[in-house]
Design a protein around this motif. Sequence first.
Motif, mmCIF file in Angstrom:
data_model
loop_
_atom_site.group_PDB
_atom_site.id
_atom_site.type_symbol
_atom_site.label_atom_id
_atom_site.label_comp_id
_atom_site.label_asym_id
_atom_site.label_seq_id
_atom_site.Cartn_x
_atom_site.Cartn_y
_atom_site.Cartn_z
ATOM 1 N N UNK A 413 0.873 -1.180 0.000
ATOM 2 C CA UNK A 413 0.000 0.000 0.000
ATOM 3 C C UNK A 413 0.904 1.223 0.000
ATOM 4 N N UNK A 414 0.679 2.140 -0.929
ATOM 5 C CA UNK A 414 1.638 3.230 -1.112
ATOM 6 C C UNK A 414 1.099 4.601 -0.736
ATOM 7 N N UNK A 415 0.036 4.659 0.089
ATOM 8 C CA UNK A 415 -0.403 5.963 0.581
ATOM 9 C C UNK A 415 -0.947 5.812 1.994
ATOM 10 N N UNK A 418 -4.960 4.948 2.660
ATOM 11 C CA UNK A 418 -5.348 3.551 2.461
ATOM 12 C C UNK A 418 -4.726 2.656 3.522
ATOM 13 N N UNK A 419 -3.492 2.949 3.899
ATOM 14 C CA UNK A 419 -2.808 2.128 4.897
ATOM 15 C C UNK A 419 -3.540 2.165 6.231
ATOM 16 N N UNK A 420 -3.886 3.356 6.695
ATOM 17 C CA UNK A 420 -4.435 3.504 8.037
ATOM 18 C C UNK A 420 -5.927 3.203 8.106
ATOM 19 N N UNK A 421 -6.610 3.207 6.967
ATOM 20 C CA UNK A 421 -8.056 2.995 6.987
ATOM 21 C C UNK A 421 -8.484 1.677 6.359
ATOM 22 N N UNK A 422 -7.527 0.838 5.983
ATOM 23 C CA UNK A 422 -7.826 -0.496 5.468
ATOM 24 C C UNK A 422 -7.519 -1.511 6.553
ATOM 25 N N UNK A 464 0.857 1.271 10.913
ATOM 26 C CA UNK A 464 1.359 2.632 10.774
ATOM 27 C C UNK A 464 1.872 2.848 9.359
ATOM 28 N N UNK A 465 1.982 4.110 8.979
ATOM 29 C CA UNK A 465 2.555 4.488 7.690
ATOM 30 C C UNK A 465 3.739 5.400 7.975
ATOM 31 N N UNK A 466 4.950 4.921 7.671
ATOM 32 C CA UNK A 466 6.153 5.662 8.015
ATOM 33 C C UNK A 466 7.205 5.435 6.939
#
Length: 512
Positions: A413-415, A418-422, A464-466
């Motif tokens: 997942x590249x955004x 989408x990462x935090x809400x999927x 998380x998205x980092x």
Amino acid sequence: MMSRTRFLLTVLLALAFLVAGCSLPTTSVPTPTAGPTVAPPTAAPPTAQPQPPTATPAQNTSGACMLTATASVKAYTRPSAQAQVFGTLSSGTQVQAQYRTPDGWYGFEPGVAQAGNVGIFRMRWVYGGKDIQMSGNCGQLPLAPPLPAGVCFFMAMDTTPVYILQGQNLQQIGSLAANQYAAVMGRGPGDWVELNLDSGQNNLHGQGWASLATGGFNGPCDNLPQVQASFPGAATPTPAPTSPPTPQSNETRIQFAAGAITWQAPITGNGNFVFNAMQGQSAEILVLQGGQPADAALAMAAPNGQPLQTYNIGRPDWRGVLPQSGDYHLSIAAPHGLAGMTLRVTIYPLPREPKPVTDTGVGFTLTYDGRYFHPQKPGVFPNEVFGLNLAYKDFFMNTNLQEAFFVMGLEPINNADSCLNTPPEGIAIQSAVGTWRVNGVNYRYYIGDEGAAGNFYHADIFRTYIHSRCITVYLYTHTTNINNYTPGSVTPYDKKGVLAQFKRVFFTLQWP
């Protein structure tokens, strides 16, 4: 895991059709059994020492010294009938002895969790009298070091410096190695204890001082005398931090009970606290109200004054690894006052066998304790890039725990949205709990549960998205239905203890 469930349903339907068309013989399925357990004590210890045994050997081809109870036999915490009774070996129970004493006692590991004990103190002791059958090479067992009843001992859980007091200064005279021990003479200021080094098992002599930061108590230690002494360092023999913050006279100092890793108390006064810890320890600090996160803000400063969290973050909690040794300062504020709130501080011990991990591909670092974990991915979740298998046998023996893993996944997942809400995949998500902040990084927290054919799968999941990467952390356990076992043979696993080991790893996770 969803594919596993569909497969089981397909198999069950196929079997149903076969049974409808065939007359099959009845086959009994053996009930799962577990190793021997030690029952709770039913009577006080005898006051007289038993006489030396005349044991009847039982058949044993392994060569190990095996002890078989032919009647109910008391097991003690020390090799003495004056020691505390640990439990009872019921008739027919067999255990493997690991130590012996010259007067006929045998030590064995009881197969239950003993997070607070190390070395020889993990043994439980039975007297090899008429109700114990012995087989194997029992005469070749190593002799146990002295373990008299009624003595409080300091156990070194890691290399522990020992000091003598010269005036008001400490001078190191040596160290206790991990698993060595000495008798405790009394408690001094902070976490310091005075030791009789000639009573116990170590390479030192005389008297000395040690800190509970790297050790613990075993035995009757609740009413130790207070030793009047004055010297620098109230809790740990570590160098003073550079540029320490100015001491606050209005702070409440947090003092942990002997052997405890958690301190909790109602918040009174101005909400300022201070605690002492060592560099590399991980911590969880929570401000609670009614058992839930409070409507409050927690600020935290390191020993050198560096802010680890400010009021602006607006969080009532802090989780992570402590960067320095010394005093940490907490300050709590709330828009409607602090009444009814509780502060809970947990400081996890340093790993006994630290295993640092640096993954340059994914971009993280962490540290795990090699005594509890070894690297292994479970192959359960999609996109696994790192895994640790909880392999410490005390968590599994005679329990319904089958496997436990710390797992990390790198999602395609590249955004961030989408990462935090999927919701994460690999297990049925039951609820979204909230957010955890670990070492300054926010993680979306989910709980996942599934079950099939007497097996239960649970995961605490953090997303998380980092660094432009979508990361999932799973704290995963697989258990079985305890009702499928012979009653009394298996107990529920130590869920709190397993979660604590997961947290010790998770709270060291950083993204440089």
